[in-house]
Design a protein around this motif. Structure first.
Motif, mmCIF file in Angstrom:
data_model
loop_
_atom_site.group_PDB
_atom_site.id
_atom_site.type_symbol
_atom_site.label_atom_id
_atom_site.label_comp_id
_atom_site.label_asym_id
_atom_site.label_seq_id
_atom_site.Cartn_x
_atom_site.Cartn_y
_atom_site.Cartn_z
ATOM 1 N N HIS A 1 0.782 -1.172 -0.097
ATOM 2 C CA HIS A 1 -0.085 -0.071 -0.090
ATOM 3 C C HIS A 1 0.943 1.167 0.180
ATOM 4 C CE1 HIS A 1 -2.232 3.159 1.810
ATOM 5 N NE2 HIS A 1 -3.116 2.906 1.426
ATOM 6 N N LEU B 1 2.857 1.993 -3.270
ATOM 7 C CA LEU B 1 1.962 2.449 -4.424
ATOM 8 C C LEU B 1 1.382 3.757 -4.051
ATOM 9 C CD1 LEU B 1 0.357 1.501 -6.838
ATOM 10 C CD2 LEU B 1 -1.212 0.572 -5.168
ATOM 11 N N HIS B 2 0.863 4.232 -3.075
ATOM 12 C CA HIS B 2 0.195 5.154 -2.719
ATOM 13 C C HIS B 2 1.079 6.603 -2.516
ATOM 14 C CE1 HIS B 2 -4.039 4.285 -2.463
ATOM 15 N NE2 HIS B 2 -3.566 2.949 -2.375
ATOM 16 N N LEU C 1 1.064 8.086 -5.925
ATOM 17 C CA LEU C 1 0.014 8.554 -6.820
ATOM 18 C C LEU C 1 -0.536 9.919 -6.402
ATOM 19 C CD1 LEU C 1 -2.226 5.249 -6.642
ATOM 20 C CD2 LEU C 1 -0.401 6.069 -8.386
ATOM 21 N N GLY D 1 -4.882 10.169 -9.024
ATOM 22 C CA GLY D 1 -4.205 8.691 -9.329
ATOM 23 C C GLY D 1 -3.279 8.610 -10.474
ATOM 24 N N MET E 1 -4.341 0.256 -12.786
ATOM 25 C CA MET E 1 -3.931 0.787 -11.212
ATOM 26 C C MET E 1 -5.257 0.529 -10.403
ATOM 27 S SD MET E 1 -1.350 2.591 -11.878
ATOM 28 C CE MET E 1 -1.304 3.378 -10.134
ATOM 29 N N GLU E 2 -6.464 0.501 -10.849
ATOM 30 C CA GLU E 2 -7.466 -0.283 -9.933
ATOM 31 C C GLU E 2 -7.043 -1.421 -9.615
ATOM 32 O OE1 GLU E 2 -9.911 1.664 -8.665
ATOM 33 O OE2 GLU E 2 -8.942 3.141 -9.835
ATOM 34 N N LYS F 1 -4.441 -1.099 -6.861
ATOM 35 C CA LYS F 1 -4.603 -0.593 -5.540
ATOM 36 C C LYS F 1 -5.553 -1.829 -4.695
ATOM 37 C CE LYS F 1 -5.742 3.911 -7.242
ATOM 38 N NZ LYS F 1 -6.687 4.836 -8.008
#
Ligand code: F6R
Length: 365
Positions: free
Chosen positions: A21, A24-25, A28, A32, A191-192, A195
């Motif tokens: 997490h 990734l986050h 972004l 996104g 990307m979805e 996530k």
């Protein structure tokens, strides 16, 4: 601190949803879009790059194997991958149009560092995917991507690997977007799905009894093969390494299509085979490979995506992972393999966090 876990390895296995997490986050923005502050490669730079080398050792090399699939598929740039201790002693063709990607948890692995210096001397641009902030590899690179895994204490790498995978996907997607290779819909889909990965890892971690039972039933095996096709081969290598380094069981990973070119000679009654079958277009081929080894008496534990039920007819046991895009399955399929190795090592009474003869950071040649 182990925070209630018996071993750092299990603690770190359980930290993977957070690690993935965070990696990734932190990349972004509100819309996104991927923002890689440590990477300054522009569209013009990318147009010049005609070849990428990914170089690393051990588990980091296995992350690189997945990186090759991702970059070639998303960004359409040819990628060569090599082990650092091999790369540095041959004469690889490198020039200023080459991008060299080093992957390293510690950022101090001597062979990886030496390979990086050699590539730099020949004019390559250096990008590194590193966990330890400020490490030698990161300091000597032009562009740095940090895997925000947090400190990894157990010698056997777990969360560093899964965060390296996410990093690889982000770098590959970023290159693809920069080059204009992906449609908006494709980009959004990837990307979805990325996530959604942390929640899916949590799902696997919330249901480990079956894996533990399989480990408890198999801990006496002295020889194991891991097989797979496509990107599953990379995961087979990693699963096999995890098992051998902490349990001292001999294990080997092999592309399933190669079995009949030699290794199948070793398949006999009760030989344990871990078969990864997560790739839709290779699923039927894997079912045939499983049947081939079962016909010779092997005991097969398969790893497949939820919903793929036919595999239950050919394998002895099936471990399911939540469904995701085929390209992204390695971040999920490696988790049961880590847990399987862990419980086997525990059942054999091994020193899980500090396997014999191994060091966390290999700073010698
Ligand atoms: C395996 C493992 C090693 C390291 C390898 C590279 O679990 O930990 O194979 O992956 O020594 O180390 P780094 O990533 O620090 O360069």
């Amino acid at each position: 601190e182990k925070e209630g876990y018996t071993h750092f390895m299990m603690k770190e296995i359980n930290e993977q949803p957070k690690g993935v997490h965070d990696t990734l986050h932190r990349r972004l923005d509100k819309e996104g879009n991927i923002v890689l502050d440590g990477i300054k490669i522009t569209k013009e730079d990318l147009e010049k790059i005609n070849k990428i080398y990914i170089v690393a050792c051990g588990t980091a090399y296995h992350a690189g194997l997945v990186g090759k699939y991702a970059i070639e598929k998303f960004a359409k740039i040819p990628v060569e991958i090599d082990i650092a201790s091999e790369f540095r002693y041959r004469d690889p063709f490198i020039d200023e149009n080459t991008l060299f990607i080093a992957v390293s948890q510690s950022g101090e692995t001597l062979d990886t560092l030496a390979a990086l210096r050699e590539a730099k001397r020949k004019g390559a641009r250096i990008l590194s995917i590193v966990n330890v902030v400020g490490s030698s590899v990161s300091r000597e690179s032009d562009d740095v991507f940090y895997t925000w895994a947090g400190p990894e204490i157990a010698v056997a790498s777990t969360k560093a690997y899964t965060t390296q995978l996410v990093s690889m996907y982000l770098v590959a997607l970023h290159m693809a977007v920069t080059k204009g290779m992906l449609t908006d819909v494709q980009y959004k889909t990837y990307m979805e799905e990325l996530k959604a990965i942390p929640e899916k890892i949590k799902k696997i971690l919330g249901n480990t009894e079956k894996i533990q039972q399989l480990a408890d039933a198999q801990f006496n095996n002295e020889n194991v093969f891991y097989i797979g096709r496509g990107v599953d081969v990379a995961v087979a290598y990693e699963g096999s390494l995890k098992l051998k380094e902490i349990s001292y069981i001999h294990s080997e990973a092999i592309a399933a299509g190669e079995l009949k070119h030699g290794t199948i000679a070793l398949v006999e009654q009760d030989r344990l085979i871990v078969a990864l079958a997560t790739q839709d277009k290779l699923y039927d081929k894997m079912l045939s490979n499983i049947q081939e080894v079962r016909a010779r008496g092997a005991y097969v534990i398969a790893v497949a995506k939820e919903g793929n039920k036919e595999i239950e007819k050919v394998a002895d046991k099936v471990i399911y992972i939540p469904d995701t895009l085929d390209e992204l399955t390695p971040i999920l399929s490696v988790i049961p393999l880590q847990i399987f190795s862990y419980y086997i090592a525990v059942a054999r009474g091994c020193d899980v966090d500090k396997p014999k003869n191994l060091a966390k950071s290999v700073t010698v040649e």
